[in-house]
Design an enzyme around this catalytic site. Structure first.
Site, PDB file in Angstrom:
ATOM      1  N   ASP A   1       0.810  -1.216   0.000  1.00  0.00           N
ATOM      2  CA  ASP A   1       0.000   0.000   0.000  1.00  0.00           C
ATOM      3  C   ASP A   1       0.850   1.275   0.000  1.00  0.00           C
ATOM      4  O   ASP A   1       1.875   1.356   0.692  1.00  0.00           O
ATOM      5  CB  ASP A   1      -0.889  -0.011   1.256  1.00  0.00           C
ATOM      6  CG  ASP A   1      -1.787   1.188   1.366  1.00  0.00           C
ATOM      7  OD1 ASP A   1      -2.737   1.288   0.573  1.00  0.00           O
ATOM      8  OD2 ASP A   1      -1.550   2.036   2.255  1.00  0.00           O
TER       9      ASP A   1
ATOM     10  N   GLU B   1       0.954  -0.632  -5.052  1.00  0.00           N
ATOM     11  CA  GLU B   1       0.052   0.501  -5.243  1.00  0.00           C
ATOM     12  C   GLU B   1       0.883   1.779  -5.243  1.00  0.00           C
ATOM     13  O   GLU B   1       1.520   2.108  -4.246  1.00  0.00           O
ATOM     14  CB  GLU B   1      -0.995   0.588  -4.133  1.00  0.00           C
ATOM     15  CG  GLU B   1      -1.980   1.729  -4.383  1.00  0.00           C
ATOM     16  CD  GLU B   1      -2.614   2.280  -3.115  1.00  0.00           C
ATOM     17  OE1 GLU B   1      -3.808   2.621  -3.172  1.00  0.00           O
ATOM     18  OE2 GLU B   1      -1.927   2.398  -2.089  1.00  0.00           O
TER      19      GLU B   1
END
Length: 567
Positions: A223, A286
């Site tokens: 993330d 990401e």
């Protein structure tokens, strides 16, 4: 020089483009599925999805051709940001189940031939994490686990060290009396940033990866990586000129807090851990950043950085050439060893159908499944779920709550996170309780998996049809060519030398078009109709020079000698 670069990028949207022969890495035709655990399936009637519910529904992944699924955070958390504020990286939040439940899910997934990966959130912890609590007390070695700064004195008053603004707005610095210092948080104040310039922090986070890999997980979706390192000179960022409000995230240009070069070295260290294991382990990145910075992740150990072009670069108003450019840019600038991927949606965006309308959403889904590489599907998009209206009183998302009653609808991510619509029973089959953590979309009586399985023209059956085609070993060998058939129709082909070819014709305009397929080399005169979104009765075309495409229509044609596709 700038003008030349701009011209070249523009040219990509209008010229013919081809990628052949297709390298081995482009044959990684996988389907990856994002599970948002709170909203997937509730097994115990408390209105919140859980691990056991996911286990109950593994056959859904098999039916739709999924190879690998990832779980959004299931760790212990105060839930300030719904699990992205982690207080313990090596356990499970009780609302989702136990670590034993998670072990059982891994085993059950592997028994069915499915890979399972976890969301890994390395940029920050919760402020309730033991590390931060010890850092607050200045206890070694944790005193340097986070980024602390005494601030500066301006006109006799202590103020934050820089003008950095957080992603959610407001200063990225918060003062703590215990330390007599400010700490950095690029997201919420309850999400303090870890200090990756401290090698002990990196060691501990590598050990988190090892913990889960030893339990059988197949890898991680990582993330918010562009935020993981900052420029430690603590300089003010230049103003963007977009707003005069210093509390808005767009107030500054993020040149010292985003895409710092050291970020890529951290990624390499994460990959080193994955490579310690004999079985292949996966790392999906990401990174909302520009194309050149995104592509660098391929070189530092990522299986692939997510391709957010469907999210960032096109909208409901985009034309066909915008979609061609989207494809050509990724395929052109991706390194030779890279695996392409296509991400139509995720938990931070409005749902695909709500952003584009159903017909364009179907076209984008088609592209994600039939272009080379990995298709990434957000839960519910396979049945065409749309955003759900959530009132201010029922809003859960901290991003929406922080925006206030007048603006919450523009900021809240809740509408795209509502329960999966399995059938037309209570709470759409998601839960036995009528009181779910977010309300079920009122369209669940008609938009649900059970109903769509019975409708041959449904979103779900379209997804299944293309997923099955994607799995054909002959199709995986097919080269990619892209064309603009006219100003309104984008088309691409997947062509093989001996095993047939496929032609995808997509009209993103609101008017019927007539196109000539001979824009492709050696296209057969007669082609079988594999799929047509508006007229499923047409079985073939016999004149490839005058082909009608309905407004917002698309179809998939396959050569008669094709060894893929079922007729």
């Amino acid at each position: 020089m700038k003008a030349v670069i701009v011209f070249c990028l523009m040219a990509l949207s209008i010229v013919d483009a081809a990628w052949k022969p297709l390298p081995e890495n482009l044959k990684e035709d996988l389907i990856v599925y994002q599970v948002y655990p709170r909203s997937f399936k509730d097994s115990n009637g408390d209105g919140i999805g859980d691990i056991e519910g996911i286990k109950e529904k593994l056959d859904h992944f098999l039916e739709m051709g999924v190879d690998m699924f990832w779980l959004s955070p299931i760790y212990p958390s105060p839930m300030v940001d719904f699990g992205y504020d982690i207080s313990n990286y090596t356990d499970v939040h009780p609302i989702f189940g136990t670590i034993s439940d998670l072990d059982n899910l891994v085993s059950a997934a592997h028994e069915k031939g499915l890979k399972i990966i976890l969301d890994f959130v390395p940029n920050h912890t919760s402020d309730q994490h033991e590390w931060f609590q010890l850092s607050l007390k200045n206890i070694e070695p944790y005193n340097n686990y986070y980024i602390w700064h005494p601030g500066k004195i301006v006109n006799g008053k202590r103020v934050p060290p820089t003008n950095w603004v957080g992603v959610f707005g407001g200063s990225a610095w918060s003062w703590r009396e215990e330390r007599q210092a400010y700490y950095l948080h690029q997201f919420a104040p309850e999400q303090p940033d870890l200090n990756y310039y401290n090698p002990v922090v990196l060691d501990d986070m590598q050990n988190v990866l090892r913990f889960w890999l030893r339990r059988g997980f197949d890898g991680f979706r990582v993330d918010a990586l562009p935020y993981i390192c900052e420029d430690m000179r603590f300089l003010d960022e230049p103003l963007s000129g977009e707003t005069n409000d210093p509390n808005k995230t767009e107030y500054t240009l993020k040149i010292y807090t985003h895409d710092i070069p050291e970020t890529y070295n951290v990624v390499r260290k994460f990959r080193d851990v994955l490579d310690e294991f004999p079985q292949p382990k996966h790392m999906l990145i990401e990174a909302y950043t520009n194309l050149s910075m995104t592509m660098k992740y391929y070189d530092y150990g990522a299986d692939f950085p997510f391709n957010f072009a469907f999210i960032k670069n096109v909208s409901r108003d985009s034309n066909s050439s915008d979609f061609k450019k989207l494809v050509d840019n990724w395929m052109t600038y991706m390194p030779p060893s890279g695996i392409p991927n296509w991400v139509p949606g995720n938990h931070d965006q409005l749902r695909l159908v709500s952003r584009f309308g159903e017909e364009k959403a179907r076209m984008i889904t088609t592209m994600s499944l039939l272009l080379p590489g990995v298709a990434v599907n957000y839960y519910g998009d396979e049945i065409g779920m749309s955003d759900t209206y959530i009132s201010w009183e029922d809003t859960q998302d901290p991003q929406g709550c922080g925006a206030g009653k007048e603006n919450y609808q523009t900021m809240s991510r809740d509408p795209a996170r509502t329960p999966f619509q399995w059938d037309d029973s209570v709470s759409a089959g998601f839960s036995s309780s009528s009181n779910t953590w977010l309300r079920v979309n009122e369209n669940y009586k008609t938009v649900n998996l059970a109903a769509e399985k019975k409708d041959k023209n449904s979103f779900f059956n379209m997804f299944k049809k293309f997923a099955s085609l994607k799995k054909s070993p002959y199709f995986k060998e097919a080269n990619l060519n892209t064309r603009m058939l006219n100003d309104n129709v984008f088309a691409f082909s997947r062509e093989t030398e001996d095993n047939g070819s496929l032609y995808a014709i997509l009209n993103f305009s609101n008017e019927e078009q007539i196109v000539d397929l001979k824009a492709f080399n050696n296209v057969p005169k007669k082609l079988n109709m594999f799929y047509n979104n508006f007229n499923s009765d047409i079985k073939s075309i016999s004149n490839n020079e005058q082909v009608k495409v309905s407004a917002l229509g698309f179809f998939i044609l396959i050569s008669q000698d094709a060894k893929f596709g079922n007729f």
